[in-house]
Write an enzyme that holds these catalytic residues in place. Structure first.
Site, short mmCIF file in Angstrom:
data_model
loop_
_atom_site.label_atom_id
_atom_site.label_comp_id
_atom_site.label_asym_id
_atom_site.label_seq_id
_atom_site.Cartn_x
_atom_site.Cartn_y
_atom_site.Cartn_z
N TYR A 32 12.26 53.93 -20.41
CA TYR A 32 12.96 54.99 -19.80
C TYR A 32 12.78 55.53 -18.17
CZ TYR A 32 15.76 59.26 -19.82
OH TYR A 32 17.10 59.95 -20.20
N ASP A 62 31.86 57.07 -27.98
CA ASP A 62 30.53 56.62 -28.41
C ASP A 62 30.37 56.01 -29.82
OD1 ASP A 62 29.00 59.93 -28.40
OD2 ASP A 62 28.51 58.42 -29.38
N SER A 96 17.73 60.70 -14.81
CA SER A 96 17.78 61.80 -14.99
C SER A 96 16.39 62.57 -14.07
CB SER A 96 16.54 61.12 -16.22
OG SER A 96 15.29 61.90 -16.49
N THR A 104 18.34 68.31 -26.31
CA THR A 104 19.44 68.09 -27.15
C THR A 104 18.87 67.00 -27.92
OG1 THR A 104 19.65 65.79 -25.27
CG2 THR A 104 21.20 67.20 -24.64
N ALA A 159 30.03 62.06 -27.63
CA ALA A 159 30.34 62.88 -28.65
C ALA A 159 29.47 64.10 -29.09
CB ALA A 159 29.82 62.17 -29.97
N GLN A 160 28.16 64.15 -27.90
CA GLN A 160 26.88 65.39 -28.30
C GLN A 160 26.59 65.29 -27.16
OE1 GLN A 160 24.55 64.01 -31.10
NE2 GLN A 160 22.77 63.48 -30.32
N GLY A 161 25.44 66.51 -27.25
CA GLY A 161 25.22 66.69 -25.99
C GLY A 161 25.40 67.26 -24.45
N1 LIG Z 1 18.21 65.33 -22.93
C1 LIG Z 1 17.25 65.25 -21.68
O1 LIG Z 1 15.75 65.45 -21.56
C2 LIG Z 1 17.82 63.97 -20.64
C3 LIG Z 1 19.09 63.64 -20.74
N2 LIG Z 1 19.29 61.96 -19.69
C4 LIG Z 1 20.09 61.54 -19.83
O2 LIG Z 1 21.34 62.46 -20.35
C5 LIG Z 1 22.44 61.02 -21.63
C6 LIG Z 1 23.15 62.46 -22.59
O3 LIG Z 1 21.62 62.79 -22.92
P1 LIG Z 1 21.60 63.68 -24.23
O4 LIG Z 1 23.01 63.67 -24.30
O5 LIG Z 1 20.11 64.03 -23.98
O6 LIG Z 1 21.38 62.16 -25.54
P2 LIG Z 1 21.71 62.87 -27.02
O7 LIG Z 1 21.26 61.59 -28.10
O8 LIG Z 1 22.63 64.21 -27.21
O9 LIG Z 1 23.04 62.10 -26.54
C7 LIG Z 1 23.64 60.92 -26.46
C8 LIG Z 1 24.94 60.09 -26.89
O10 LIG Z 1 24.70 58.53 -26.14
C9 LIG Z 1 25.36 57.75 -27.89
N3 LIG Z 1 25.12 56.89 -27.52
C10 LIG Z 1 23.80 56.38 -27.99
N4 LIG Z 1 23.85 55.24 -28.04
C11 LIG Z 1 25.06 54.22 -27.45
C12 LIG Z 1 25.41 53.53 -27.66
N5 LIG Z 1 25.42 52.02 -27.30
N6 LIG Z 1 27.09 52.91 -27.05
C13 LIG Z 1 27.73 54.70 -27.49
N7 LIG Z 1 27.66 55.76 -27.37
C14 LIG Z 1 25.86 55.56 -28.10
C15 LIG Z 1 25.18 59.34 -29.22
O11 LIG Z 1 25.79 58.32 -30.05
C16 LIG Z 1 25.28 60.18 -28.61
O12 LIG Z 1 26.26 60.83 -28.83
C17 LIG Z 1 21.34 59.68 -21.18
O13 LIG Z 1 21.49 58.70 -20.15
C18 LIG Z 1 20.13 60.59 -21.27
O14 LIG Z 1 18.84 59.65 -20.78
C19 LIG Z 1 18.92 62.59 -18.38
C20 LIG Z 1 18.16 63.51 -18.42
C21 LIG Z 1 17.05 64.91 -19.28
C1 LIG Z 2 11.69 59.90 -22.61
C2 LIG Z 2 12.76 60.40 -22.32
C3 LIG Z 2 13.73 61.34 -23.34
C4 LIG Z 2 14.10 62.54 -22.96
C5 LIG Z 2 14.77 62.75 -21.65
C6 LIG Z 2 14.31 62.66 -20.89
O1 LIG Z 2 13.52 63.36 -21.08
C7 LIG Z 2 14.35 63.26 -19.45
O2 LIG Z 2 15.57 62.84 -18.68
C8 LIG Z 2 14.02 63.28 -18.29
C9 LIG Z 2 13.10 64.74 -17.79
C10 LIG Z 2 11.91 64.60 -16.97
C11 LIG Z 2 12.48 65.16 -15.81
C12 LIG Z 2 11.05 65.04 -14.85
C13 LIG Z 2 10.73 66.07 -14.89
C14 LIG Z 2 10.78 67.52 -14.22
C15 LIG Z 2 11.37 67.65 -12.57
C16 LIG Z 2 11.35 69.16 -12.62
O3 LIG Z 2 12.31 69.69 -12.98
C17 LIG Z 2 10.96 70.05 -11.19
C18 LIG Z 2 12.46 69.47 -10.34
C19 LIG Z 2 11.59 69.58 -8.94
C20 LIG Z 2 10.59 69.73 -8.31
C21 LIG Z 2 10.41 69.18 -6.68
C22 LIG Z 2 10.55 70.43 -5.61
O4 LIG Z 2 10.06 71.30 -6.36
O5 LIG Z 2 11.44 70.12 -5.13
#
Ligand SMILES: NC(=O)C1=CN([C@@H]2O[C@H](COP(=O)(O)OP(=O)(O)OC[C@H]3O[C@@H](n4cnc5c(N)ncnc54)[C@H](O)[C@@H]3O)[C@@H](O)[C@H]2O)C=CC1
Ligand SMILES: CC/C=C\C[C@H](O)[C@H](O)/C=C/C=C/C=C\C=C\C(=O)C/C=C\CCC(=O)O
Length: 254
Positions: A151, A36, A138, A186, A14-16
C-alpha cells in the site's frame, strides 16, 4: 480555479474521503460525477446531493477504475452530460489485505491511466479548458507503513508519478497536485487496524489517536488545491498534528 460551473469526476466518490470530496465540490457549485463500484451508495449520495442543492449537478456512474473502458466511459459521460471536464480526483483506493496485486492496480496503475485519459480531454493543446488533477496519496507516501508495505509503495508511486507531471501546467494548462492524508476513520482504515496492531503493537489505537483526521478536513484541503491556481506540483499533508500544510521536497538538481 473558480469551482462554480466547473465539472469534476471523483473516483471512489461513493463513501469515505471521496464522498466528502463530492459534497465539497457540489457545495462549491461544481457539477460532480460520482464514479464508484458501489452503485447503491453512489446513487443514494447523488439523490441526496441533488435534493439538498435543488439541482441536477450530481451524477453517479458505476465505474471500476481498473477498467480502461470504464474510465473512458466516465470521462465521456462527464463531457456528454456537462460539456467539459475541469477537475479529476483520482481517489479510489484499497488496502493490500488479501490481494496486493489488486491494490497496485487500483491505487497506482488506475491513477496513472485516469490521469493520462483526463489529460487527453483537458489539455489546452487538444482544445480542452485545462484544469486540475488531484491524486490521493497518503502520509504513507512520505512515511513507510509497516502494516502495509505494498500500500505504501503504491502511494509513493502516486507521489512520484504526479510530481513528474509538473510541466503540464505550462504545456497543457493542467495542474497536478497530491493530497496526503494521515489516518482517516473510514471503512478502509477500520479494516486495517488489525494489521496496524500486529505491526505497531496493541497500543496502536491509543498512539495514533492524535493522528486521526476528519474526511471533511481532507476535502477542505482538496478544495484549496483546486481553487489556488498557484498550486501545481504541490504535496499537501492533512495531519492531526499540523492540520493542512505542504511537504517541501529538495529541489531537483536537473
Ligand atoms: N482512510 C485513511 O486512513 C486514508 C485513506 N487514504 C486514501 O484515500 C482514498 C479513499 O480512501 P477511504 O475513503 O479511506 O476508503 P473507503 O474504503 O472508505 O472508500 C474507498 C472508495 O473507493 C471505491 N473503490 C474501491 N475500489 C474501486 C475500484 N476498483 N473502482 C472504483 N471505485 C473503487 C470503494 O467502493 C469506496 O467507495 C484511498 O486512495 C486511500 O488510499 C489516504 C490516507 C489515509
Ligand atoms: C494500510 C492502509 C490502510 C488504511 C489507510 C492508511 O491508514 C493511510 O493511508 C496511512 C496513513 C499513514 C500515516 C502515517 C504517518 C502519519 C504521520 C503524521 O500524521 C505525523 C505528521 C507529521 C509528522 C512530521 C512533522 O511533524 O513534520
Amino acid at each position: 480555479m473558480k469551482i462554480e460551473g466547473k465539472t469534476a469526476i471523483v473516483t471512489g466518490g461513493a463513501q469515505g474521503i471521496g464522498e466528502q470530496f463530492c459534497r465539497a465540490l457540489v457545495d462549491h457549485g461544481a457539477n460532480v460525477i460520482i464514479a464508484d463500484l458501489k452503485k447503491q451508495r453512489g446513487e443514494d449520495l447523488c439523490r441526496e446531493l441533488n435534493k439538498q442543492y435543488r439541482s441536477n449537478r450530481a451524477k453517479f456512474i458505476q465505474c471500476d477504475v481498473t477498467s480502461k473502458a470504464d474510465l473512458q466511459n466516465t470521462i465521456h459521460f462527464a463531457i456528454k452530460t456537462f460539456g467539459r471536464l475541469d477537475i479529476l480526483c483520482n481517489n479510489a483506493g484499497v488496502t493490500e489485505i488479501g490481494n496486493w496485486e489488486k491494490a497496485i492496480e487500483i491505487n497506482f496503475t488506475s491513477v496513472i491511466r485516469g490521469t493520462k485519459l483526463a489529460i487527453e480531454v483537458m489539455s489546452t493543446r487538444n482544445g480542452g479548458h485545462g484544469g486540475v488533477i488531484i491524486n490521493t496519496a497518503s502520509m504513507g507516501a512520505i512515511f513507510p507503513i509497516m502494516g502495509g508495505p505494498v500500500y505504501s509503495g503504491t502511494k509513493f508511486g502516486v507521489l512520484g508519478f504526479s510530481r513528474s507531471l509538473s510541466n503540464l501546467n505550462a504545456s497543457d494548462g493542467i495542474r497536478v497536485n497530491v493530497i496526503c492524508p494521515a489516518f482517516v476513520r473510514t471503512e478502509m482504515f477500520e479494516a486495517s487496524i488489525p494489521n496496524y496492531i500486529d505491526s505497531y503493537g496493541n497500543d496502536f489505537q491509543k498512539k495514533m489517536k492524535k493522528h486521526i483526521v476528519s474526511p471533511v478536513l481532507v476535502a477542505r484541503g482538496m478544495i484549496q488545491l483546486v481553487e489556488d491556481d498557484t498550486k501545481n506540483d504541490a504535496v499537501m499533508r492533512v495531519t492531526g498534528v499540523r492540520g493542512i500544510d505542504y511537504y517541501k521536497f529538495q529541489e531537483s538538481k536537473l
